[in-house]
Design an enzyme around this catalytic site. Structure first.
Site, PDB file in Angstrom:
ATOM      1  N   THR A  33       0.975  -1.304   0.009  1.00  0.00           N
ATOM      2  CA  THR A  33      -0.126   0.125   0.140  1.00  0.00           C
ATOM      3  C   THR A  33       1.063   1.276   0.117  1.00  0.00           C
ATOM      4  OG1 THR A  33      -0.200  -0.339   2.319  1.00  0.00           O
ATOM      5  CG2 THR A  33      -2.007  -1.106   0.941  1.00  0.00           C
ATOM      6  N   ILE A 108       0.239  -9.655  -6.450  1.00  0.00           N
ATOM      7  CA  ILE A 108       0.456 -10.091  -7.729  1.00  0.00           C
ATOM      8  C   ILE A 108       1.257  -9.074  -8.718  1.00  0.00           C
ATOM      9  CG2 ILE A 108      -1.912 -11.386  -7.738  1.00  0.00           C
ATOM     10  CD1 ILE A 108      -3.304  -8.750  -8.694  1.00  0.00           C
ATOM     11  N   HIS A 126      -1.072 -16.514  -5.986  1.00  0.00           N
ATOM     12  CA  HIS A 126      -2.382 -15.752  -6.759  1.00  0.00           C
ATOM     13  C   HIS A 126      -1.819 -15.128  -8.137  1.00  0.00           C
ATOM     14  CE1 HIS A 126      -4.563 -15.443  -2.950  1.00  0.00           C
ATOM     15  NE2 HIS A 126      -4.513 -16.432  -2.917  1.00  0.00           N
ATOM     16  N   CYS A 134      -3.003 -17.278 -21.664  1.00  0.00           N
ATOM     17  CA  CYS A 134      -4.301 -17.959 -22.405  1.00  0.00           C
ATOM     18  C   CYS A 134      -4.703 -18.890 -21.317  1.00  0.00           C
ATOM     19  CB  CYS A 134      -3.659 -18.612 -23.672  1.00  0.00           C
ATOM     20  SG  CYS A 134      -5.245 -19.720 -24.097  1.00  0.00           S
ATOM     21  N   SER A 201      -4.958  -9.837   5.456  1.00  0.00           N
ATOM     22  CA  SER A 201      -6.010  -9.958   6.542  1.00  0.00           C
ATOM     23  C   SER A 201      -6.308 -11.416   6.824  1.00  0.00           C
ATOM     24  CB  SER A 201      -7.217  -9.373   5.810  1.00  0.00           C
ATOM     25  OG  SER A 201      -7.470 -10.008   4.647  1.00  0.00           O
TER      26      SER A 201
HETATM   27  P1  NAD Z   1      -6.244  -7.747   2.095  1.00  0.00           P
HETATM   28  O1  NAD Z   1      -6.735  -6.473   1.478  1.00  0.00           O
HETATM   29  O2  NAD Z   1      -7.145  -8.451   2.569  1.00  0.00           O
HETATM   30  O3  NAD Z   1      -5.434  -7.358   3.416  1.00  0.00           O
HETATM   31  C1  NAD Z   1      -4.623  -6.586   3.421  1.00  0.00           C
HETATM   32  C2  NAD Z   1      -4.378  -6.202   5.003  1.00  0.00           C
HETATM   33  O4  NAD Z   1      -3.298  -5.286   5.127  1.00  0.00           O
HETATM   34  C3  NAD Z   1      -5.179  -5.353   5.812  1.00  0.00           C
HETATM   35  O5  NAD Z   1      -5.722  -6.145   7.024  1.00  0.00           O
HETATM   36  C4  NAD Z   1      -4.912  -3.838   6.015  1.00  0.00           C
HETATM   37  O6  NAD Z   1      -5.234  -3.502   7.258  1.00  0.00           O
HETATM   38  C5  NAD Z   1      -3.337  -4.304   6.339  1.00  0.00           C
HETATM   39  N1  NAD Z   1      -2.720  -3.270   5.663  1.00  0.00           N
HETATM   40  C6  NAD Z   1      -2.530  -2.470   4.538  1.00  0.00           C
HETATM   41  N2  NAD Z   1      -1.721  -1.412   4.565  1.00  0.00           N
HETATM   42  C7  NAD Z   1      -0.940  -1.493   5.454  1.00  0.00           C
HETATM   43  C8  NAD Z   1       0.294  -0.971   6.092  1.00  0.00           C
HETATM   44  N3  NAD Z   1       0.818   0.137   5.473  1.00  0.00           N
HETATM   45  N4  NAD Z   1       0.821  -1.457   7.416  1.00  0.00           N
HETATM   46  C9  NAD Z   1       0.024  -2.443   8.139  1.00  0.00           C
HETATM   47  N5  NAD Z   1      -1.041  -3.100   7.661  1.00  0.00           N
HETATM   48  C10 NAD Z   1      -1.579  -2.568   6.616  1.00  0.00           C
HETATM   49  O7  NAD Z   1      -5.069  -8.506   1.402  1.00  0.00           O
HETATM   50  P2  NAD Z   1      -4.552  -9.942   1.244  1.00  0.00           P
HETATM   51  O8  NAD Z   1      -4.667 -10.666   2.752  1.00  0.00           O
HETATM   52  O9  NAD Z   1      -3.303  -9.808   0.562  1.00  0.00           O
HETATM   53  O10 NAD Z   1      -5.692 -10.710   0.220  1.00  0.00           O
HETATM   54  C11 NAD Z   1      -6.156  -9.924  -0.818  1.00  0.00           C
HETATM   55  C12 NAD Z   1      -5.961 -10.820  -2.116  1.00  0.00           C
HETATM   56  O11 NAD Z   1      -5.827  -9.563  -2.854  1.00  0.00           O
HETATM   57  C13 NAD Z   1      -4.482 -11.174  -2.303  1.00  0.00           C
HETATM   58  O12 NAD Z   1      -4.820 -12.625  -2.319  1.00  0.00           O
HETATM   59  C14 NAD Z   1      -4.087 -10.711  -3.550  1.00  0.00           C
HETATM   60  O13 NAD Z   1      -3.961 -11.696  -4.610  1.00  0.00           O
HETATM   61  C15 NAD Z   1      -4.874  -9.425  -4.036  1.00  0.00           C
HETATM   62  N6  NAD Z   1      -4.367  -8.153  -4.049  1.00  0.00           N
HETATM   63  C16 NAD Z   1      -3.243  -8.164  -4.224  1.00  0.00           C
HETATM   64  C17 NAD Z   1      -2.536  -6.543  -4.423  1.00  0.00           C
HETATM   65  C18 NAD Z   1      -0.993  -6.667  -4.630  1.00  0.00           C
HETATM   66  O14 NAD Z   1      -0.519  -7.316  -5.451  1.00  0.00           O
HETATM   67  N7  NAD Z   1      -0.445  -5.421  -4.151  1.00  0.00           N
HETATM   68  C19 NAD Z   1      -3.314  -5.542  -4.082  1.00  0.00           C
HETATM   69  C20 NAD Z   1      -4.777  -5.910  -3.684  1.00  0.00           C
HETATM   70  C21 NAD Z   1      -5.088  -7.283  -3.675  1.00  0.00           C
END
Ligand code: NAD
Length: 253
Positions: A33, A108, A126, A134, A201
């Site tokens: 993020t 990803i 993922h 494809c 999460s």
């Molecule tokens: P999620 O969105 O479910 O959880 C992210 C967690 O990170 C949240 O609990 C949030 O509170 C925490 N968080 C966010 N920024 C933070 C920070 N700076 N410091 C501390 N904590 C922080 O994500 P997930 O568990 O990875 O599952 C979502 C799915 O979505 C994944 O399987 C992935 O494939 C996909 N995804 C990937 C990306 C990416 O590649 N960057 C982005 C979005 C979604």
């Protein structure tokens, strides 16, 4: 144990890292993020804007494929310009130091590779959104190729080789998990002495099973996430703080 403050959490984490010989990070969207890529579930995250398109819908419907690709192209500037954050760089430092054999990631975005991990040492549960594939014959395509054909035909293109739909090389909801990645992640989780669950999460299964698997196999478990997770109770250390701030003391350039 939940760290009472960042400083004491980082101190305990430092001791655990020093004591461990094989550390396996398990990363989620939260580590990226600070690089400008929104996660799924935080306020303002991707799910607050768009319902995910499940795999069967993508396969069955040209409209769904068009929409999936429109969304991907809308994110292109974000993914293309993102640089590894402090969390990625800290993990890459421990990788270079020989403490981390490979990272298991739900992400990803290709940022672990960009931070210095060899592609073979990034186990992507993922998939990867920085190229396309494809869904039938698995032929890979550049995103630029997809975009050019999308614009020319005003629709998401099919594979010229076999005629099946072309999708980002990610695993959609309802799509089978990649067998080799699952196998490698299992081996890593079962043979580490410290698993660091960072920025997830821990609600997306089966991926969320790997921290528990490591713990059950005798590893210590650390969770770094700004929100509580369902696995906090079993973790040896929980740091509920910003990932970049927590991990920046471990960055070695
Ligand atoms: P999620 O969105 O479910 O959880 C992210 C967690 O990170 C949240 O609990 C949030 O509170 C925490 N968080 C966010 N920024 C933070 C920070 N700076 N410091 C501390 N904590 C922080 O994500 P997930 O568990 O990875 O599952 C979502 C799915 O979505 C994944 O399987 C992935 O494939 C996909 N995804 C990937 C990306 C990416 O590649 N960057 C982005 C979005 C979604």
């Amino acid at each position: 144990m939940i760290a009472t403050d960042l400083q004491s959490g980082v101190a305990v984490l430092g001791d655990m890292i020093a004591a461990a010989s094989v550390i396996v990070p398990f990363t989620g969207a939260g580590i990226s993020t600070e690089c400008g890529i929104p996660d799924f579930r935080s306020p303002g995250g991707l799910w607050t804007h768009n319902r995910p398109i499940p795999f069967d819908e993508f396969v069955m419907s040209q409209d769904a494929r068009d929409e999936a690709w429109r969304r991907r192209f809308a994110m292109e500037a974000v993914f293309a310009h993102a640089k590894p954050g402090r969390g990625h760089r800290a993990l890459a430092s421990l990788y270079r130091a020989g403490k981390i054999p490979a990272v298991i990631t739900q992400n990803i975005d290709n940022l672990h590779q960009a931070s210095g991990f060899a592609a073979d040492h990034v186990v992507e549960l993922h998939g990867n959104t920085t190229y396309a594939r494809c869904i039938g014959c698995r032929q890979e395509y550049d995103l630029a190729w997809v975009k050019q054909h999308f614009e020319a035909g005003k629709a998401a293109p099919d594979c010229p080789a076999c005629g099946d739909p072309v999708k980002t090389a990610t695993v959609s909801f309802g799509e089978a998990m990649p067998e080799e990645a699952m196998q490698r992640a299992t081996e890593l989780a079962q043979h580490c002495d410290l698993l660091l669950a960072i920025g997830s999460s821990l609600v997306v299964w089966p991926a969320a099973g790997f921290p528990l698997m490591a713990k059950n196999a005798g590893a210590k478990l650390v969770i770094i996430n700004r929100e509580p997770t369902e696995q906090d109770d079993v973790a040896d250390l929980v740091i509920r703080h910003d990932i970049g701030e927590t991990l920046s003391p471990f960055v070695r350039n």
